[in-house]
Enzyme design. Structure first.
Site, PDB file in Angstrom:
ATOM      1  N   GLU A   1      47.935  -0.266 102.734  1.00  0.00           N
ATOM      2  CA  GLU A   1      47.780  -0.925 103.780  1.00  0.00           C
ATOM      3  C   GLU A   1      46.782  -2.342 103.846  1.00  0.00           C
ATOM      4  O   GLU A   1      47.211  -3.446 104.818  1.00  0.00           O
ATOM      5  CB  GLU A   1      47.338  -0.121 105.140  1.00  0.00           C
ATOM      6  CG  GLU A   1      48.188   0.930 105.551  1.00  0.00           C
ATOM      7  CD  GLU A   1      48.290   1.978 104.399  1.00  0.00           C
ATOM      8  OE1 GLU A   1      47.252   2.362 104.059  1.00  0.00           O
ATOM      9  OE2 GLU A   1      49.350   2.703 104.246  1.00  0.00           O
TER      10      GLU A   1
ATOM     11  N   ARG B   1      37.973   8.852 110.210  1.00  0.00           N
ATOM     12  CA  ARG B   1      39.135   8.984 109.871  1.00  0.00           C
ATOM     13  C   ARG B   1      39.466   9.124 108.344  1.00  0.00           C
ATOM     14  O   ARG B   1      38.637   8.309 107.625  1.00  0.00           O
ATOM     15  CB  ARG B   1      40.245   8.333 110.700  1.00  0.00           C
ATOM     16  CG  ARG B   1      39.717   6.681 110.431  1.00  0.00           C
ATOM     17  CD  ARG B   1      40.865   6.090 111.299  1.00  0.00           C
ATOM     18  NE  ARG B   1      40.620   4.578 111.116  1.00  0.00           N
ATOM     19  CZ  ARG B   1      39.547   3.833 112.014  1.00  0.00           C
ATOM     20  NH1 ARG B   1      39.342   4.291 113.315  1.00  0.00           N
ATOM     21  NH2 ARG B   1      39.595   2.713 112.033  1.00  0.00           N
TER      22      ARG B   1
ATOM     23  N   LEU C   1      30.562  10.849  83.393  1.00  0.00           N
ATOM     24  CA  LEU C   1      31.487  10.746  84.554  1.00  0.00           C
ATOM     25  C   LEU C   1      32.803  10.330  84.589  1.00  0.00           C
ATOM     26  O   LEU C   1      33.190   9.415  83.842  1.00  0.00           O
ATOM     27  CB  LEU C   1      30.501   9.591  85.566  1.00  0.00           C
ATOM     28  CG  LEU C   1      31.346   9.395  86.967  1.00  0.00           C
ATOM     29  CD1 LEU C   1      31.041  10.465  87.876  1.00  0.00           C
ATOM     30  CD2 LEU C   1      30.656   7.846  87.489  1.00  0.00           C
TER      31      LEU C   1
ATOM     32  N   HIS D   1      32.297  -7.795 100.712  1.00  0.00           N
ATOM     33  CA  HIS D   1      32.749  -7.297  99.445  1.00  0.00           C
ATOM     34  C   HIS D   1      32.169  -7.548  98.207  1.00  0.00           C
ATOM     35  O   HIS D   1      31.989  -6.598  97.324  1.00  0.00           O
ATOM     36  CB  HIS D   1      34.340  -7.752  99.375  1.00  0.00           C
ATOM     37  CG  HIS D   1      35.114  -7.459 100.573  1.00  0.00           C
ATOM     38  ND1 HIS D   1      35.184  -6.221 101.307  1.00  0.00           N
ATOM     39  CD2 HIS D   1      35.979  -8.376 101.560  1.00  0.00           C
ATOM     40  CE1 HIS D   1      35.901  -6.245 102.297  1.00  0.00           C
ATOM     41  NE2 HIS D   1      36.697  -7.453 102.440  1.00  0.00           N
TER      42      HIS D   1
ATOM     43  N   ASP E   1      33.713   1.883 103.541  1.00  0.00           N
ATOM     44  CA  ASP E   1      33.978   1.033 104.591  1.00  0.00           C
ATOM     45  C   ASP E   1      32.758   0.383 105.023  1.00  0.00           C
ATOM     46  O   ASP E   1      31.603   0.636 104.996  1.00  0.00           O
ATOM     47  CB  ASP E   1      34.520   1.918 105.667  1.00  0.00           C
ATOM     48  CG  ASP E   1      35.462   1.213 106.710  1.00  0.00           C
ATOM     49  OD1 ASP E   1      35.578   0.049 106.722  1.00  0.00           O
ATOM     50  OD2 ASP E   1      35.414   1.764 108.071  1.00  0.00           O
TER      51      ASP E   1
HETATM   52  C1  FPP Z   1      36.311  -1.696 103.490  1.00  0.00           C
HETATM   53  O1  FPP Z   1      35.381  -2.601 104.241  1.00  0.00           O
HETATM   54  C2  FPP Z   1      36.342  -1.969 102.191  1.00  0.00           C
HETATM   55  C3  FPP Z   1      37.516  -2.402 101.396  1.00  0.00           C
HETATM   56  C4  FPP Z   1      38.807  -2.637 102.023  1.00  0.00           C
HETATM   57  C5  FPP Z   1      37.377  -3.111 100.116  1.00  0.00           C
HETATM   58  C6  FPP Z   1      36.437  -2.073  99.180  1.00  0.00           C
HETATM   59  C7  FPP Z   1      36.127  -2.934  98.123  1.00  0.00           C
HETATM   60  C8  FPP Z   1      34.850  -2.922  97.506  1.00  0.00           C
HETATM   61  C9  FPP Z   1      33.706  -2.112  97.919  1.00  0.00           C
HETATM   62  C10 FPP Z   1      34.625  -3.952  96.481  1.00  0.00           C
HETATM   63  C11 FPP Z   1      34.703  -3.690  94.919  1.00  0.00           C
HETATM   64  C12 FPP Z   1      35.358  -2.614  94.761  1.00  0.00           C
HETATM   65  C13 FPP Z   1      35.239  -2.102  93.134  1.00  0.00           C
HETATM   66  C14 FPP Z   1      35.793  -0.992  92.740  1.00  0.00           C
HETATM   67  C15 FPP Z   1      34.966  -3.341  92.193  1.00  0.00           C
HETATM   68  P1  FPP Z   1      36.184  -3.536 105.366  1.00  0.00           P
HETATM   69  O2  FPP Z   1      36.549  -4.711 104.989  1.00  0.00           O
HETATM   70  O3  FPP Z   1      37.267  -2.871 106.056  1.00  0.00           O
HETATM   71  O4  FPP Z   1      35.119  -3.538 106.359  1.00  0.00           O
HETATM   72  P2  FPP Z   1      35.121  -3.457 108.068  1.00  0.00           P
HETATM   73  O5  FPP Z   1      35.853  -2.396 108.372  1.00  0.00           O
HETATM   74  O6  FPP Z   1      33.796  -3.625 108.291  1.00  0.00           O
HETATM   75  O7  FPP Z   1      36.068  -4.708 108.247  1.00  0.00           O
END
Ligand code: FPP
Length: 237
Positions: free
Chosen positions: A55, A182, A119, A25, A8
């Protein structure tokens, strides 16, 4: 040891720096590469990463499209490297709404690495714990309907085997970055006895040192699985 990570804080990390959320991201995707590499040295045998939840489709269309582009890139560009690192890649979640080219890349990576012994990497893509439970209930119900199973055959073990993680150990530790406390629909069945680590660092800030500290903290805890275990001093007596 099995570690699950709720990655997150990409968006907030970027926004704080005046950057577009997608930059966060992108940075998150390079973190994935780093973390996967260090798992064997840290004693992590299975790593489950929450990449996209059921979601997450509710986000702005350009963010969803940007994330899909990132997944596409990650899957296509890391195939050889992951295989070379002896990583076995599997996906959890409902693949049906994902685009056909992503499905092809997922299947390519899964089948290429299925006999690897290093892994175990589970990537949760369009994953939701409740959705997974409902799909498992339907699979079991269909087997009862066709007399492949009787109602009395349904045990916790049988049900677990019908989840997307069927045959794998439950997570020992679930880490969530970026301060929220959470579970957000992540491995709700499998985490019944997991330990949790809620870290302040956002996912783009997650480092080997942060990971190592969370693991050391985990190893210092005594897990009792509901039983009463004598304290270390009593054991020594
Ligand atoms: C949460 O941060 C993150 C996500 C919804 C996306 C997770 C994706 C990656 C880490 C990128 C690539 C993954 C792979 C497997 C190549 P958020 O955007 O909800 O952050 P915020 O809560 O600060 O808005």
């Amino acid at each position: 040891m099995h570690v699950g990570i709720i990655m997150d804080g990409n968006g907030r990390w970027a926004t704080r720096r005046g950057l577009a959320r997608l930059i966060g991201h992108k940075r998150g995707a390079s973190q994935v590469k780093k973390v996967v590499k260090c798992c064997p040295d840290l004693g992590v045998k299975t790593l489950t990463l929450y990449a996209f939840s059921t979601e997450n489709w509710k986000r702005a269309a350009h963010e969803v499209e940007g994330l899909m582009k990132l997944f596409r890139g990650y899957l296509a560009n890391n195939l050889v490297e992951l295989h070379g690192e002896n990583v076995r890649v599997r996906f959890i979640g409902d693949p049906s709404p994902l685009s056909p080219d992503i499905l092809i890349l997922m299947e390519k990576l899964r089948s290429l690495t299925e006999n690897n012994t290093g892994l175990n990497l589970n990537i949760a893509l369009n994953y939701g714990g409740r959705d997974e439970v409902v799909r498992a209930v339907k699979a079991v119900a269909n087997k009862v309907k066709t007399d492949e199973l009787s109602v009395d055959d349904i045990t916790e073990e049988l049900f677990s085997a019908h989840l997307d993680t069927g045959g794998q150990n439950d997570p020992d530790l679930i880490i969530r970055t970026a301060g929220e406390m959470r579970i957000s629909n992540f491995m709700i069945w499998q985490s019944a006895y997991s330990e949790f680590a809620f870290l302040q660092e956002s996912w783009p800030e997650f480092s080997l040192a942060v990971f190592d500290k969370a693991l050391q903290n985990y190893h210092a805890r005594t897990r009792q699985f509901g039983a009463v275990v004598p304290k270390n001093t009593e054991l020594a007596e």
